[in-house]
Design an enzyme around this catalytic site. Sequence first.
Site, short mmCIF file in Angstrom:
data_model
loop_
_atom_site.label_atom_id
_atom_site.label_comp_id
_atom_site.label_asym_id
_atom_site.label_seq_id
_atom_site.Cartn_x
_atom_site.Cartn_y
_atom_site.Cartn_z
N GLU A 251 0.80 -1.27 -0.11
CA GLU A 251 0.01 0.03 0.04
C GLU A 251 1.03 1.19 0.04
O GLU A 251 1.45 1.34 1.07
CB GLU A 251 -0.88 -0.07 1.33
CG GLU A 251 -2.24 0.69 1.25
CD GLU A 251 -2.12 2.02 1.74
OE1 GLU A 251 -1.47 2.97 1.07
OE2 GLU A 251 -2.19 2.16 2.90
N CYS A 285 -1.86 8.35 3.06
CA CYS A 285 -1.73 8.05 1.78
C CYS A 285 -2.77 8.53 0.81
O CYS A 285 -2.80 8.46 -0.51
CB CYS A 285 -1.51 6.40 1.86
SG CYS A 285 -2.97 5.68 2.90
N GLU A 384 3.48 12.25 -4.49
CA GLU A 384 3.14 12.77 -3.31
C GLU A 384 4.06 13.76 -2.67
O GLU A 384 5.22 13.82 -2.67
CB GLU A 384 3.32 11.35 -2.52
CG GLU A 384 2.29 10.50 -2.47
CD GLU A 384 2.15 9.50 -1.13
OE1 GLU A 384 3.40 8.97 -1.01
OE2 GLU A 384 1.22 9.26 -0.58
P1 NAD Z 1 9.44 4.56 4.28
O1 NAD Z 1 8.60 3.73 2.94
O2 NAD Z 1 10.70 4.55 4.11
O3 NAD Z 1 8.89 3.73 5.65
C1 NAD Z 1 7.87 3.00 5.86
C2 NAD Z 1 8.26 1.86 6.77
O4 NAD Z 1 9.37 1.25 6.08
C3 NAD Z 1 8.81 2.07 8.19
O5 NAD Z 1 8.46 1.51 8.98
C4 NAD Z 1 10.36 2.19 7.73
O6 NAD Z 1 11.47 1.92 8.94
C5 NAD Z 1 10.42 0.78 6.90
N1 NAD Z 1 11.67 0.72 5.97
C6 NAD Z 1 12.31 1.74 5.48
N2 NAD Z 1 13.26 1.12 4.57
C7 NAD Z 1 13.00 -0.03 4.56
C8 NAD Z 1 13.81 -1.25 4.03
N3 NAD Z 1 14.94 -0.83 3.43
N4 NAD Z 1 13.30 -2.46 4.13
C9 NAD Z 1 12.33 -2.68 4.96
N5 NAD Z 1 11.54 -1.63 5.37
C10 NAD Z 1 12.09 -0.53 5.41
O7 NAD Z 1 8.80 5.77 4.32
P2 NAD Z 1 9.76 7.25 4.74
O8 NAD Z 1 11.11 7.28 4.32
O9 NAD Z 1 9.57 7.37 6.55
O10 NAD Z 1 8.80 8.32 4.26
C11 NAD Z 1 9.04 8.96 2.80
C12 NAD Z 1 7.97 9.00 1.90
O11 NAD Z 1 7.01 7.73 1.94
C13 NAD Z 1 6.83 10.08 2.59
O12 NAD Z 1 7.32 11.40 2.11
C14 NAD Z 1 5.74 9.59 1.80
O13 NAD Z 1 5.44 10.09 0.45
C15 NAD Z 1 5.79 8.19 1.74
N6 NAD Z 1 4.89 7.23 2.76
C16 NAD Z 1 3.91 7.01 2.48
C17 NAD Z 1 3.15 6.31 3.34
C18 NAD Z 1 1.70 5.85 3.16
O14 NAD Z 1 0.80 5.66 3.82
N7 NAD Z 1 1.41 5.30 1.81
C19 NAD Z 1 3.33 6.21 4.74
C20 NAD Z 1 4.94 6.81 5.03
C21 NAD Z 1 5.46 7.56 4.14
#
Ligand code: NAD
Length: 482
Positions: A251, A285, A384
Amino acid sequence: MTRLSPRLNLIDGEHRPALGGLTIDVVDPADGQVFTTLPRSDQRDVDAAVAAARAAFHGPWGRMTATERGRVLMKLSALITQAHAELAELECRDTGKPIQQARVDITACARYFEYYAGAADKLHGETIPYAQGSTVMALRVPHGVTGHIVPWNYPAQIFGRSVAAALAAGNACVVKPAEDACLTPLRIAALALDAGLPPGALNIVCGLGTEAGAALAAHSGINHISFTGSPQTGTAVAQAAAVNHVPVTLELGGKSPQILFADADLDAALPVVINAIVQNAGQTCSAGSRVLIERSIHAEVMSQLKARFEALRTGPGAGAPDCGPLISRKQLDRVEAKAAAARDAGGRVVARAQLLADAPKTGFYFPPLLLADLPATHEVAQDEVFGPVLAAFAFDGENDAARIANDTPYGLTAAVWTRDGGRALRMAQRIDAGQVFINNYGAGGGIELPFGGMKHSGYGREKAFEGLKGFTTIKTIAILHG
Ligand code: NAD
């Protein structure tokens, strides 16, 4: 403000520090101050959590009947409701979101456990007509150990959404909440033990995405992964899981349009359009980050939106403002850079919300911004921002509205505002999105509604009965008995 005691992982029913002894500071987005720490877990902690989950799956948790599982989850829902005020305050402090939003989130989390508790013993397979003298059953069985990588924007809700469904279906879970916000998942997992969940059925491993998250995604002991977050990290998670041939639900967010036709009920629509981008400071999201306005009402709608934006108050979440701070300094820098790029590319600032005088200078505040005249191909029109930035566009008729609505890489949600029923349904059919709302909007609640994306918004569905099915696989038993 009070400092909380250091938070610990929950593995096999025990609160444990990271085996490597490292921690991560937890920062209050309202003032930028550290108020507790989290374990910075690594591969060894993930290994221990996966082993505990496997033992629970083959042990007491796996032996429970579906009815018994449902009763435990119903008890957990009641405990979350009992702890509602405490959990809402924790969520508000950890994420910065306005307290009224945090309350809604905790209510939704309790509702996820209630919904899936009731569904646990109503999930069944099929029998299939086959060869003469045979009986064939297609059983719905749990995957086994499920991994859950949760983002920071709605920690309690997204934790509830995937963990309640996975447990109801009989899986044992390992959760890696986001390093920026994981206090409510930890607290709720402790409540689950009080509700009678056997140790090991639900494990929480905190840590960085690139360390604990990556270790979980690549773990050969995991049978399914549920991920919510950025498209880039979603790709990394799916690639890591593919090595072990593990199914993944992704998602990944969107660039959701609110489409206003000239015959729309603007009094009903405009408060919803505002809320869809201001809620959770746009870090949603399904944020309605684009508003498409039919040209004949464009000037009138822009003037009404301007007045509404300028009346919005941004400040510390505890004071129940319209908009709280962003989650982190990093996110604030990211959103400010995107807004600056939009202005440099010709985006016109139509309105900016107010920052309250009591907002600490050290907090991560970005007052909501309304932009017009942005080139359709610009990054802020396409991708986004994950902050409270609304981009407005004019359109001419249904074809143009559908074209603009679909002209991004995403397809998560959309809203169509019109009094013409035929047009509403034509538009709903033409929009590429997992959910289309007619004369309403709000993907956040709607626990009963299947939710997930098309195109780069991801695949698989969460919420509803569909989400429960996603946490099962089919085992076919064919009996030839003559
Ligand atoms: P991210 O996708 O990196 O983080 C989401 C989750 O994934 C966190 O628990 C993080 O620790 C984990 N994660 C990060 N790198 C990982 C890896 N290599 N392997 C496994 N898990 C990993 O998001 P972010 O860097 O915190 O935010 C960046 C952008 O992501 C935001 O600006 C936004 O655009 C988007 N985002 C979207 C949602 C959503 O609900 N769709 C939520 C958070 C962020």
